[in-house]
Design an enzyme around this catalytic site. Structure first.
Site: not given
Ligand code: AGP
Length: 607
Positions: A2, A28, A74, A98-99, A477, A481, A484, A500, A602
């Protein structure tokens, strides 16, 4: 997560500031938005589902106010409907939050017994009622906030306006971030800096269990005993364009292009006169004989790369855990274990909780963090800041790179301390660091190659990434990418593990991106690639100049991406660049919302 924005001042129409601030917080991630502002001595609330432009369409252009609070939500508790959007109002109190309040149901039951009725499904409405309840009981706003805070379990940052004090915004926080921004005859509250950069780059970090009362010409911050604090006013180093796209189509592309400078800035922070300073200016790791790396998402993947490097070059065992698992499982560590928390935002709830668990057990903690002054940065025993600057795109790229770089430097630093790397070798390794930014730049310039690969995969529904050892960590990774931002399902697989079971999924035309950069095990991986090729897979090979010479006449791949050579400690900083850009170009071809992918935020500040 949020986003919160608040404005009080004489120079501007608060509604304009609130909407602009919410738009700057869009990255965010959110599914609804709302504002509350003072109009004719009343608090008006306007909110809507979906994008901020839906909210804007509900606002009468004639509205004018000098105080208000705004919020992008969010959804955590309660679906993303207007009734659950913020601001919430109960009795004489209006708040944005927020939280997550973990004990909100218990509090809701108690408040219902006191006669409160609730119209939403949210924890925030309960928090609002709690503040109202204690305000009616104590007749003192700060006492009401403190009492409410002590009853709430979980993380929160609040912006609050009381009906009987329409000149002031109150704010308090526990574990979610909140800044107080300082203007000229105007002041702001915000979840983070991009929301207010248009107006000021001066801000104060509100710390845990602190309270703020702001109006158009005064900011008062109190500690938990209501002593007035004289907090430092920080200046945000990044200029406005840091939070803008700088001419790139997407923040993600801008941030990938930032990587050369981020790599330089991240290691140069340790250097005074020469690269050797890095070794003496990093935290002292001599006492540790084991590292626990704990993180989420891409930060976790960075940890897996770090494991390969630290175990290979510093000869120290490294256990890498998902924070959401670590916090609920038995951990085997002692006073010679260092728990390393990796987090771009420094606010990820699971990683913050893992940090607190380690600290409860008196385990030393080190944060590798991007956001200065974030919760994890402030609560870890030691912190190493990556110098990635504001990372706006939800999909992390430059921050991931900087995290990996710090782990490579930890491998060298620990290796020298434990004499598994000679000082001479360490200096040679570090000297190669200086070539990395240029090599990344050159890789980024090969964008046409990545567009070509994207053309072969963007219509696919499934895709495999293969690798072994550090290449397997990199493939994880690369897979994340792609998933997402393009929404194509992909799986990263240990090359040797396919046979396997999962190889049964390989059929004519199955897309496979195979990473082969480790010269100690390349032939093993190539034989696995041949197994999928033999079953009809369409293979994109990502390999180094040296290994390409070995396989250039082979037919186990359909196309190749060649990575320049680097010292093995930094090779992974190059290998990941094509994977990031292939994901970017694929998502572009699919017309997806690259910087704000659906369902994602984010910073995941809830569990
Ligand atoms: C990665 O592209 C994502 N946005 C997500 O996996 C992110 O790396 C993860 O939520 C960890 O976030 P942070 O590094 O702010 O803790």
């Amino acid at each position: 997560m949020c986003g919160i924005i608040g404005y009080v001042g004489k120079n501007k129409n608060a509604l304009h500031v609130l909407i602009a601030g919410l738009k700057a917080l869009e990255y965010r991630g959110y599914d609804s938005a709302g504002i509350a502002f003072v109009n004719d001595n009343n608090i008006e609330i306007i909110k809507s589902e979906g994008k901020i432009k839906n909210l804007e369409s509900k606002i009468d252009k004639n509205y004018n106010s000098n105080i208000g609070i705004g919020h992008t939500r969010w959804a955590t508790h309660g679906c993303p409907e207007t009734i659950n959007s913020h601001p919430h109002r109960v009795g004489n109190v209006t708040i944005v939050h927020n939280g997550i309040i973990e004990n909100y149901e218990q509090l809701k039951n108690e408040l219902e017994k006191e006669g409160y009725k609730f119209i939403s499904e949210t924890d925030t409405e309960v928090a609002c009622a709690l503040i109202d309840f204690f305000y009616k009981e104590t007749k003192n706003k700060l006492s009401a906030l403190k009492k409410a805070s002590s009853k709430m379990k979980g993380s929160f940052a609040f912006g609050i306006i009381f009906d009987d004090d329409l000149d002031n915004i109150y704010a308090m926080r526990k574990d979610s971030p909140l800044i107080i921004a300082v203007g000229d005859k105007e002041n702001f509250i915000a979840s983070d800096v991009p929301a207010i950069l248009e107006y000021t780059n001066k801000y104060i970090l509100l710390d845990k269990n602190e309270y703020a009362v702001i109006n158009d010409n005064e900011i008062k911050i109190y500690d938990d005993n209501f002593n007035i604090l004289n907090k430092e006013i920080l200046t945000y180093g990044g200029t406005k364009e840091v939070a803008m796209k700088n001419g790139y189509e997407h923040f993600m592309l801008k941030e990938i292009n930032d990587e050369p400078k981020v790599i330089l800035d991240t290691y140069m922070q340790f250097v005074q006169s020469n690269l050797k300073d890095i070794l003496s200016n990093m935290p002292d790791l001599s006492k540790y004989d084991k590292f626990d790396i704990v993180a989420c998402g891409s930060a976790y993947h960075a940890g897996l790369v770090g494991k390969n490097l630290i175990e290979e070059y510093a000869n120290v065992p490294v256990n890498v855990e998902l924070a959401s698992e670590y916090r609920y499982k038995k951990n085997f560590n002692n006073n010679k274990t260092l728990t390393i928390l990796i987090s771009q935002s420094g606010e990820t709830a699971d990683t913050l909780a893992a940090l607190r668990k380690a600290k409860e057990k008196n385990i030393d903690t080190l944060g590798i963090i991007n956001v200065v002054g974030s919760s994890i940065a402030r609560e870890a025993d030691k912190v190493i800041y990556i110098k990635a600057g504001a990372e706006i795109s939800v999909a992390t790229t430059k921050a991931y790179q900087a995290q990996v770089l710090i782990l490579a430097l930890i491998a060298i630093n620990k290796g020298v301390v434990d004499c598994s790397i000679s000082l001479e070798d360490a200096i040679n390794y570090l000297n190669e660091l200086e070539e990395i930014p240029k090599k990344i730049e050159n890789l980024i310039s090969n964008i046409e190659e990545y567009k070509m690969v994207a053309q072969t995969i963007y219509k696919k529904e499934h895709l495999f990434f293969l690798g072994r050892g550090i290449d397997y960590a990199l493939s994880m990774e690369g897979s994340l990418k792609l998933k997402e931002i393009s929404y194509i399902h992909s799986e990263a697989y240990a090359a040797g593990e396919l046979k396997h079971g999962t190889i049964s999924l390989i059929e004519e035309g199955t897309s496979v991106i195979a990473i082969v950069t480790d010269e100690k095990i390349d032939e093993k991986t190539v034989s696995n690639i041949k197994e999928v090729k033999a079953r009809g897979a369409d293979v994109t090979l990502i390999t180094t100049e040296k290994l390409y010479k070995k396989y250039e006449n082979s037919n186990f791949y359909d196309r190749k991406i060649i990575i320049p050579m680097s010292n093995v400690l930094f090779q992974e900083l190059l290998t990941i660049v094509p994977l990031q850009l292939i994901a970017y170009e694929t998502a572009k071809l699919r017309g997806e919302s690259i910087d704000q992918p659906r369902n994602l935020a984010k910073s995941v500040t809830v569990e």
